[in-house]
Scaffold this motif. Structure first.
Motif, PDB file in Angstrom:
ATOM      1  N   LEU A   1       0.837  -1.194   0.000  1.00 39.75           N
ATOM      2  CA  LEU A   1       0.000   0.000   0.000  1.00 39.75           C
ATOM      3  C   LEU A   1       0.873   1.245   0.000  1.00 39.75           C
ATOM      4  O   LEU A   1       2.031   1.213   0.398  1.00 39.75           O
ATOM      5  CB  LEU A   1      -0.900   0.030   1.239  1.00 39.75           C
ATOM      6  CG  LEU A   1      -1.753  -1.215   1.487  1.00 39.75           C
ATOM      7  CD1 LEU A   1      -2.457  -1.101   2.826  1.00 39.75           C
ATOM      8  CD2 LEU A   1      -2.752  -1.411   0.363  1.00 39.75           C
ATOM      9  N   LYS A   2       0.299   2.341  -0.469  1.00 40.77           N
ATOM     10  CA  LYS A   2       0.999   3.620  -0.368  1.00 40.77           C
ATOM     11  C   LYS A   2       1.027   4.079   1.080  1.00 40.77           C
ATOM     12  O   LYS A   2       0.073   3.887   1.825  1.00 40.77           O
ATOM     13  CB  LYS A   2       0.320   4.671  -1.247  1.00 40.77           C
ATOM     14  CG  LYS A   2       0.512   4.439  -2.727  1.00 40.77           C
ATOM     15  CD  LYS A   2       0.084   5.635  -3.548  1.00 40.77           C
ATOM     16  CE  LYS A   2      -1.396   5.885  -3.447  1.00 40.77           C
ATOM     17  NZ  LYS A   2      -1.824   6.952  -4.376  1.00 40.77           N
ATOM     18  N   GLY A   3       2.112   4.710   1.476  1.00 41.53           N
ATOM     19  CA  GLY A   3       2.247   5.181   2.841  1.00 41.53           C
ATOM     20  C   GLY A   3       1.579   6.526   3.054  1.00 41.53           C
ATOM     21  O   GLY A   3       1.269   7.252   2.120  1.00 41.53           O
ATOM     22  N   ARG A   4       1.347   6.839   4.329  1.00 39.14           N
ATOM     23  CA  ARG A   4       0.783   8.136   4.737  1.00 39.14           C
ATOM     24  C   ARG A   4      -0.541   8.434   4.033  1.00 39.14           C
ATOM     25  O   ARG A   4      -0.730   9.490   3.436  1.00 39.14           O
ATOM     26  CB  ARG A   4       1.768   9.261   4.460  1.00 39.14           C
ATOM     27  CG  ARG A   4       3.020   9.196   5.327  1.00 39.14           C
ATOM     28  CD  ARG A   4       3.854  10.455   5.156  1.00 39.14           C
ATOM     29  NE  ARG A   4       5.049  10.408   5.976  1.00 39.14           N
ATOM     30  CZ  ARG A   4       5.948  11.381   6.037  1.00 39.14           C
ATOM     31  NH1 ARG A   4       5.783  12.473   5.310  1.00 39.14           N
ATOM     32  NH2 ARG A   4       7.011  11.279   6.788  1.00 39.14           N
ATOM     33  N   CYS A   5      -1.451   7.488   4.091  1.00 41.96           N
ATOM     34  CA  CYS A   5      -2.773   7.734   3.515  1.00 41.96           C
ATOM     35  C   CYS A   5      -3.818   7.489   4.581  1.00 41.96           C
ATOM     36  O   CYS A   5      -3.599   6.757   5.544  1.00 41.96           O
ATOM     37  CB  CYS A   5      -3.002   6.864   2.280  1.00 41.96           C
ATOM     38  SG  CYS A   5      -2.647   5.127   2.539  1.00 41.96           S
TER      39      CYS A   5
END
Length: 395
Positions: free
Chosen positions: A83-87
């Motif tokens: 997953l993309k971080g900081r979401c």
């Protein structure tokens, strides 16, 4: 389906884990950025990139118990969802983990009446930190950062035809794009010659391409087809500017420039818009990969796989360049993902007047009685028209 070669020690690259950018993924739970392989599933292979894809880290020699502890799926190897971080939705991972759509079906689409593979993938990414583009997968210790991700042919869809890119072997890494240095300019675009004295013309700007792996033959065909259509409607080749890829690889049309310098693209459009009586019709054809905020991606000049600010053309920047445009009419053809973001902003803008135009592309009336002849269309509307001196000096 895309996968990296099954070689030990593949990684998404430390740069992607450290910097804020397009492909900034969550650091693996077991604390290492290296994996044995990377698997990407594309549920919409016919669409332009900018739509959600599903990204897995693949690790061998991991026990079933350890894989379960990592919230992964054990299929002889351990698959963990990246997953993309900081979401905002990152905490929902355990609630909608990969086991919800893999399960017993194993991406086969289930039994009779069961959901298709595409629907299963959509369930997997709904509410999560979606990944919208292919990651840059490099081998550990590879200073050249060679992309190891390859398309694997499957029954789901054929691999796309990539467009050869001769210029990608020499990334623009030493060019200070944010500074006014002569060596940074890869192209010469004499924008000031586009507007002629006592004449108004139809102008067009075509924009496409980000990275070699997501630039296909059909993208080049889209540009060539649109270019031919403009010519058939009287647009002169000198007034059609195409910004494509890193070296402007489009041999079938003229006026092709690389899409590496955002300032060149913005200055050209702003000049056409700000110059009094320069443009009668201004056409924009947008066919780039797009982020979910509507920002278009320009060519990845440094080949690092990250959409830096100078490689993004945001909706705000586009609207700024078109605000109060002095062209008689501005037509946008948005052939890319998340076009609704731009459409919504235009509908609510007080600086971009949107009206229903009952005219042709060149401004001719659609319901003229009797119908205009081809000679009348070319003389009075298409291409360029001479303006009287009094009208030219009229504000």
């Amino acid at each position: 389906m895309l996968s990296s070669e099954p070689q030990s020690g593949l990684s998404t690259g430390r740069t992607l884990n450290r910097r804020e950018g397009l492909h900034r993924y969550q650091r693996p739970p077991h604390g290492s950025a290296a994996h044995d392989a990377v698997l990407v599933l594309d549920p919409s292979p016919e669409e332009n990139f900018g739509h959600p894809v599903v990204l897995f880290y693949v690790d061998v020699n991991v026990t079933k118990k350890r894989c379960s502890h990592l919230d992964g799926i054990y299929l002889a190897e351990c698959l963990t969802l990246a997953l993309k971080g900081r979401c905002q939705n990152q905490l929902k991972r355990r609630q909608t983990g990969p086991e919800r759509f893999l399960g017993n079906s194993r991406l086969s689409g289930g039994g009779r009446g069961g959901p298709s593979g595409g629907r299963l993938l959509e369930q997997a990414i709904r509410g999560l930190c979606e990944v919208h583009f292919l990651p840059l997968v490099v081998a550990v210790g590879d200073r050249n950062r060679t992309q190891r991700l390859r398309c694997v042919h499957s029954e789901f869809a054929r691999c796309p035809q990539l467009l050869p890119m001769t210029s990608t072997t020499s990334p623009v890494s030493s060019c200070e794009l944010n500074k006014n240095t002569r060596r940074c300019h890869q192209q010469l675009l004499a924008t000031h010659l586009s507007c002629r004295l006592y004449q108004t013309c139809d102008h067009a700007v075509l924009l496409s391409g980000w990275r070699q792996q997501v630039t296909f033959q059909r993208h080049a065909q889209n540009l060539v087809g649109f270019y031919r259509m403009l010519q058939n409607n009287g647009f002169h080749k000198d007034h059609i500017k195409t910004f494509f890829a890193g070296g402007g690889q489009l041999p079938d049309i003229e006026g092709v420039y690389s899409a590496t310098e955002k300032a060149v693209i913005r200055n050209h459009m702003s000049y056409i818009c700000r110059k009094q009586h320069c443009a009668d019709t201004l056409v924009l054809y947008l066919n780039s990969p797009t982020r979910n905020d509507g920002a278009m991606l320009l060519w990845d000049a440094n080949l690092n796989g990250i959409a830096d600010l100078k490689e993004r053309y945001s909706v705000n920047e586009l609207l700024t360049d078109l605000a109060g445009c002095k062209a008689t009419r501005v037509l946008l053809f948005v052939d890319q993902s998340y076009s609704g973001v731009l459409s919504k902003r235009l509908r609510g803008s007080q600086k971009h007047f949107n009206g229903l135009l009952n005219v042709t592309l060149a401004g001719a009336p659609c319901n003229a009685t009797p119908p205009l002849t081809d000679i009348e269309l070319r003389r009075e509307y298409q291409g360029c028209q001479n303006l009287p001196t009094a009208r030219w000096h009229q504000k």
